[in-house]
Design a protein around this motif. Structure first.
Motif, PDB file in Angstrom:
ATOM      1  N   GLY A 107     -30.471 101.666 -71.644  1.00  0.00           N
ATOM      2  CA  GLY A 107     -31.747 102.179 -72.156  1.00  0.00           C
ATOM      3  C   GLY A 107     -32.923 101.357 -71.650  1.00  0.00           C
ATOM      4  N   ILE A 108     -32.746 100.024 -71.659  1.00  0.00           N
ATOM      5  CA  ILE A 108     -33.825  99.141 -71.184  1.00  0.00           C
ATOM      6  C   ILE A 108     -34.077  99.394 -69.697  1.00  0.00           C
ATOM      7  CG2 ILE A 108     -34.634  96.756 -70.939  1.00  0.00           C
ATOM      8  CD1 ILE A 108     -32.669  95.956 -73.120  1.00  0.00           C
ATOM      9  N   VAL A 109     -32.988  99.529 -68.934  1.00  0.00           N
ATOM     10  CA  VAL A 109     -33.114  99.776 -67.491  1.00  0.00           C
ATOM     11  C   VAL A 109     -33.897 101.069 -67.238  1.00  0.00           C
ATOM     12  CG1 VAL A 109     -31.797 100.390 -65.410  1.00  0.00           C
ATOM     13  CG2 VAL A 109     -31.077  98.446 -66.814  1.00  0.00           C
ATOM     14  N   GLY A 110     -33.601 102.097 -68.025  1.00  0.00           N
ATOM     15  CA  GLY A 110     -34.291 103.389 -67.890  1.00  0.00           C
ATOM     16  C   GLY A 110     -35.776 103.276 -68.187  1.00  0.00           C
ATOM     17  N   PHE A 111     -36.114 102.586 -69.273  1.00  0.00           N
ATOM     18  CA  PHE A 111     -37.525 102.461 -69.640  1.00  0.00           C
ATOM     19  C   PHE A 111     -38.280 101.513 -68.696  1.00  0.00           C
ATOM     20  CE2 PHE A 111     -36.095 103.851 -74.045  1.00  0.00           C
ATOM     21  CZ  PHE A 111     -36.606 105.128 -73.882  1.00  0.00           C
ATOM     22  N   ARG A 112     -37.562 100.536 -68.128  1.00  0.00           N
ATOM     23  CA  ARG A 112     -38.200  99.664 -67.128  1.00  0.00           C
ATOM     24  C   ARG A 112     -38.611 100.485 -65.892  1.00  0.00           C
ATOM     25  NH1 ARG A 112     -40.145  94.380 -66.757  1.00  0.00           N
ATOM     26  NH2 ARG A 112     -38.879  93.750 -64.973  1.00  0.00           N
ATOM     27  N   ALA A 113     -37.866 101.550 -65.608  1.00  0.00           N
ATOM     28  CA  ALA A 113     -38.225 102.419 -64.478  1.00  0.00           C
ATOM     29  C   ALA A 113     -39.578 103.085 -64.724  1.00  0.00           C
ATOM     30  CB  ALA A 113     -37.140 103.471 -64.266  1.00  0.00           C
ATOM     31  N   GLY A 114     -39.791 103.581 -65.950  1.00  0.00           N
ATOM     32  CA  GLY A 114     -41.086 104.169 -66.308  1.00  0.00           C
ATOM     33  C   GLY A 114     -42.206 103.140 -66.225  1.00  0.00           C
ATOM     34  N   TRP A 115     -41.879 101.937 -66.655  1.00  0.00           N
ATOM     35  CA  TRP A 115     -42.816 100.802 -66.585  1.00  0.00           C
ATOM     36  C   TRP A 115     -43.182 100.535 -65.120  1.00  0.00           C
ATOM     37  CZ3 TRP A 115     -41.272  95.755 -69.691  1.00  0.00           C
ATOM     38  CH2 TRP A 115     -42.276  94.781 -69.557  1.00  0.00           C
ATOM     39  N   GLY A 116     -42.206 100.627 -64.227  1.00  0.00           N
ATOM     40  CA  GLY A 116     -42.446 100.420 -62.790  1.00  0.00           C
ATOM     41  C   GLY A 116     -43.407 101.447 -62.206  1.00  0.00           C
ATOM     42  N   LEU A 117     -43.302 102.687 -62.676  1.00  0.00           N
ATOM     43  CA  LEU A 117     -44.215 103.740 -62.222  1.00  0.00           C
ATOM     44  C   LEU A 117     -45.652 103.387 -62.615  1.00  0.00           C
ATOM     45  CD1 LEU A 117     -44.829 106.543 -61.043  1.00  0.00           C
ATOM     46  CD2 LEU A 117     -44.203 107.530 -63.262  1.00  0.00           C
ATOM     47  N   GLY A 118     -45.835 102.970 -63.872  1.00  0.00           N
ATOM     48  CA  GLY A 118     -47.160 102.558 -64.342  1.00  0.00           C
ATOM     49  C   GLY A 118     -47.677 101.362 -63.560  1.00  0.00           C
ATOM     50  N   ASN A 119     -46.760 100.441 -63.264  1.00  0.00           N
ATOM     51  CA  ASN A 119     -47.127  99.220 -62.536  1.00  0.00           C
ATOM     52  C   ASN A 119     -47.638  99.540 -61.130  1.00  0.00           C
ATOM     53  OD1 ASN A 119     -47.180  96.325 -62.814  1.00  0.00           O
ATOM     54  ND2 ASN A 119     -45.645  96.271 -61.193  1.00  0.00           N
ATOM     55  N   ALA A 120     -46.978 100.490 -60.450  1.00  0.00           N
ATOM     56  CA  ALA A 120     -47.409 100.877 -59.100  1.00  0.00           C
ATOM     57  C   ALA A 120     -48.828 101.433 -59.121  1.00  0.00           C
ATOM     58  CB  ALA A 120     -46.448 101.914 -58.516  1.00  0.00           C
ATOM     59  N   LEU A 121     -49.091 102.330 -60.077  1.00  0.00           N
ATOM     60  CA  LEU A 121     -50.428 102.933 -60.191  1.00  0.00           C
ATOM     61  C   LEU A 121     -51.477 101.869 -60.480  1.00  0.00           C
ATOM     62  CD1 LEU A 121     -49.402 106.029 -62.327  1.00  0.00           C
ATOM     63  CD2 LEU A 121     -50.331 106.131 -60.014  1.00  0.00           C
ATOM     64  N   PHE A 122     -51.108 100.924 -61.366  1.00  0.00           N
ATOM     65  CA  PHE A 122     -52.071  99.902 -61.785  1.00  0.00           C
ATOM     66  C   PHE A 122     -52.328  98.875 -60.683  1.00  0.00           C
ATOM     67  CE2 PHE A 122     -53.176  95.776 -63.451  1.00  0.00           C
ATOM     68  CZ  PHE A 122     -54.334  96.095 -64.144  1.00  0.00           C
ATOM     69  N   ILE A 123     -51.253  98.273 -60.136  1.00  0.00           N
ATOM     70  CA  ILE A 123     -51.398  97.196 -59.149  1.00  0.00           C
ATOM     71  C   ILE A 123     -52.155  97.679 -57.911  1.00  0.00           C
ATOM     72  CG2 ILE A 123     -50.106  95.843 -57.444  1.00  0.00           C
ATOM     73  CD1 ILE A 123     -48.147  95.085 -59.540  1.00  0.00           C
ATOM     74  N   SER A 124     -51.811  98.893 -57.444  1.00  0.00           N
ATOM     75  CA  SER A 124     -52.437  99.396 -56.224  1.00  0.00           C
ATOM     76  C   SER A 124     -53.932  99.643 -56.387  1.00  0.00           C
ATOM     77  CB  SER A 124     -51.771 100.702 -55.789  1.00  0.00           C
ATOM     78  OG  SER A 124     -50.625 100.424 -55.057  1.00  0.00           O
ATOM     79  N   THR A 125     -54.368  99.890 -57.614  1.00  0.00           N
ATOM     80  CA  THR A 125     -55.765 100.291 -57.833  1.00  0.00           C
ATOM     81  C   THR A 125     -56.636  99.149 -58.353  1.00  0.00           C
ATOM     82  OG1 THR A 125     -54.753 102.386 -58.534  1.00  0.00           O
ATOM     83  CG2 THR A 125     -57.118 102.213 -58.789  1.00  0.00           C
ATOM     84  N   SER A 126     -56.024  98.156 -59.014  1.00  0.00           N
ATOM     85  CA  SER A 126     -56.819  97.155 -59.746  1.00  0.00           C
ATOM     86  C   SER A 126     -57.740  96.335 -58.843  1.00  0.00           C
ATOM     87  CB  SER A 126     -55.903  96.225 -60.547  1.00  0.00           C
ATOM     88  OG  SER A 126     -54.959  95.606 -59.701  1.00  0.00           O
ATOM     89  N   LEU A 127     -57.242  95.891 -57.678  1.00  0.00           N
ATOM     90  CA  LEU A 127     -58.098  95.074 -56.815  1.00  0.00           C
ATOM     91  C   LEU A 127     -59.244  95.906 -56.238  1.00  0.00           C
ATOM     92  CD1 LEU A 127     -58.825  92.383 -55.573  1.00  0.00           C
ATOM     93  CD2 LEU A 127     -57.260  92.876 -53.704  1.00  0.00           C
ATOM     94  N   ALA A 128     -58.948  97.182 -55.943  1.00  0.00           N
ATOM     95  CA  ALA A 128     -60.006  98.071 -55.438  1.00  0.00           C
ATOM     96  C   ALA A 128     -61.151  98.145 -56.443  1.00  0.00           C
ATOM     97  CB  ALA A 128     -59.441  99.464 -55.189  1.00  0.00           C
TER      98      ALA A 128
END
Length: 415
Positions: A107-128
């Motif tokens: 279950g944790i592994v599954g929810f970490r995947a969703g967390w990774g999706l959010g992380n990609a959107l956030f990290i790629s945009t934050s410095l911009a």
């Protein structure tokens, strides 16, 4: 980084509230990288899982982050940077919270995947967003961003250790709560950002990998991340520390070195020796340290000291590789960033799981030898693009300032 003039030194920390809101979210986002480190042995024990199964926490998170990197430009070119950031923050709040509610490792592994999706959107945009909103120019924005990155990487394991000492669920709920604060601050303080004039295609980042310089740097970063996440995701086990707080202190010391060498060490080394030469020595240093961990795997002291010292090289690498990628890339900076992020996070995602499986099939030390080999193989890969890096290092400072806007998403953390 241009930190020698008085204005540049004074300005990074005099910023509008919008910049502070995003910088705070950056700190919390980067805390998420090392937050689970101190609870890995506890999770393995309490959930009756093997290190390889627990390491899937990194794998699901990073592989999803990697694949999602390909689509970030497509999303942000349609809804704008502010809403891309907010979507990323919402996903992290939801999935980090859900990861703390389940009872099994799957279950944790599954929810970490969703967390990774959010992380990609956030990290790629934050410095911009930081570059677009910051006062004091590009150099000031980079110093602020690197400081947030360093602070997050340093504090994450310590907070993970404190909350993990209460319950293994604590770090997950902690990230969710802190990101919720960052989400509110971003909504309130960040003004609307204009949508880019040009929409980005989904295949643009993959097409960009046809360029030799970008592909060379991507493969080098994949190998680097293989070694790095072997260190981050597997080294806690031979340390023999079952108290999450003790593990937290080890990775806090490591993170302080990462921060110091990312913000101050890298610009000095770059000026003194050049990007390529510094990276060769860096990769060699990391290869030696991982081999030392393999040789001394039965001695917790050897493992702990080697892990802490690796922070020096990781900090230098964080700043220099991503700069090198942007230097050698002939495509637009955001597209180059997505392509590079995709390749390197694949390496980071697969390494901890592979390390666990290798250790199960052979012995613990072999997993670290494989990681050391990855660092060493990265040296000839990087050397194959040596001419491109040294040629690209010559642009004038004026050109750097001019391309600040497009360069924005380039300096993502190498972790």
């Amino acid at each position: 980084m241009g930190s020698h003039s008085g204005a540049a030194v004074a300005s990074p920390f005099k910023q509008p509230r919008a910049v502070w809101a995003v910088a705070f979210a950056c700190v919390v986002s980067f805390m998420g990288i090392g937050l689970v480190d101190p609870i890995l042995p506890v999770l393995a024990e309490e959930l009756e899982a093997t290190p390889a199964q627990v390491s899937l926490l990194f794998t699901s998170y990073l592989v999803v982050t990697a694949v999602a990197m390909l689509g970030v430009g497509w999303v942000s070119s349609r809804i704008g940077a502010k809403w891309t950031l907010i979507l990323g923050l919402v996903l992290i709040v939801v999935f980090a919270g859900l990861a703390g509610t389940v009872d099994g490792v799957d279950g944790i592994v599954g929810f970490r995947a969703g967390w990774g999706l959010g992380n990609a959107l956030f990290i790629s945009t934050s410095l911009a967003v930081i570059v677009g909103s910051a006062t004091g120019g590009f150099a000031g924005a980079i110093i602020l961003y690197e400081t947030a990155l360093g602070l997050g990487i340093a504090v994450g394991p310590l907070l993970g250790g404190v909350l993990g000492g209460i319950s293994w669920r604590g770090p997950f709920f902690g990230v969710s709560a802190l990101m919720a604060i960052a989400l509110v601050a971003t909504l309130v303080f960040l003004p609307p950002t204009p949508k880019p004039e040009k929409k980005v295609s989904l295949v643009a980042p993959l097409a960009a990998l046809r360029h030799r310089g970008l592909l060379t740097m991507g493969i080098m970063a994949l190998l680097y991340n293989w070694g790095f996440f072997t260190l981050l995701g597997y080294a806690p086990y031979p340390m023999g520390l079952h108290d999450p707080l003790q593990l937290g202190w080890v990775f806090f010391a490591w993170g302080i070195l990462v921060a110091v060498f990312a913000v101050w060490g890298a610009p000095w080394a770059q000026r003194r020796f050049g990007t390529a030469a510094t990276l060769y020595v860096n990769l060699l240093g990391l290869g030696i340290l991982l081999a030392v961990i393999g040789l001394g795997v039965s001695s917790p002291t050897v493992v702990i000291v080697a892990v802490i010292l690796s922070g020096i090289f990781v900090g230098l690498n964080n700043t220099l590789t991503t700069q090198a990628v942007m230097l050698v890339s002939p495509v637009e900076r955001p597209i180059a960033s997505s392509a590079y992020g995709f390749v390197r996070f694949i390496g980071g995602g697969l390494a901890p799981f592979a390390a666990g499986k290798i250790a199960e099939a052979t012995e613990q030390s072999v997993a670290f030898y494989v990681g050391a080999a990855a660092f060493l193989v990265a040296i000839p890969v990087l050397a194959s693009g040596h001419r491109l890096i040294t040629a690209a290092e010559r642009p004038e400072p004026a050109e750097t300032a001019e391309t600040a806007e497009t360069a924005a998403p380039s300096l993502q953390p190498a972790g």
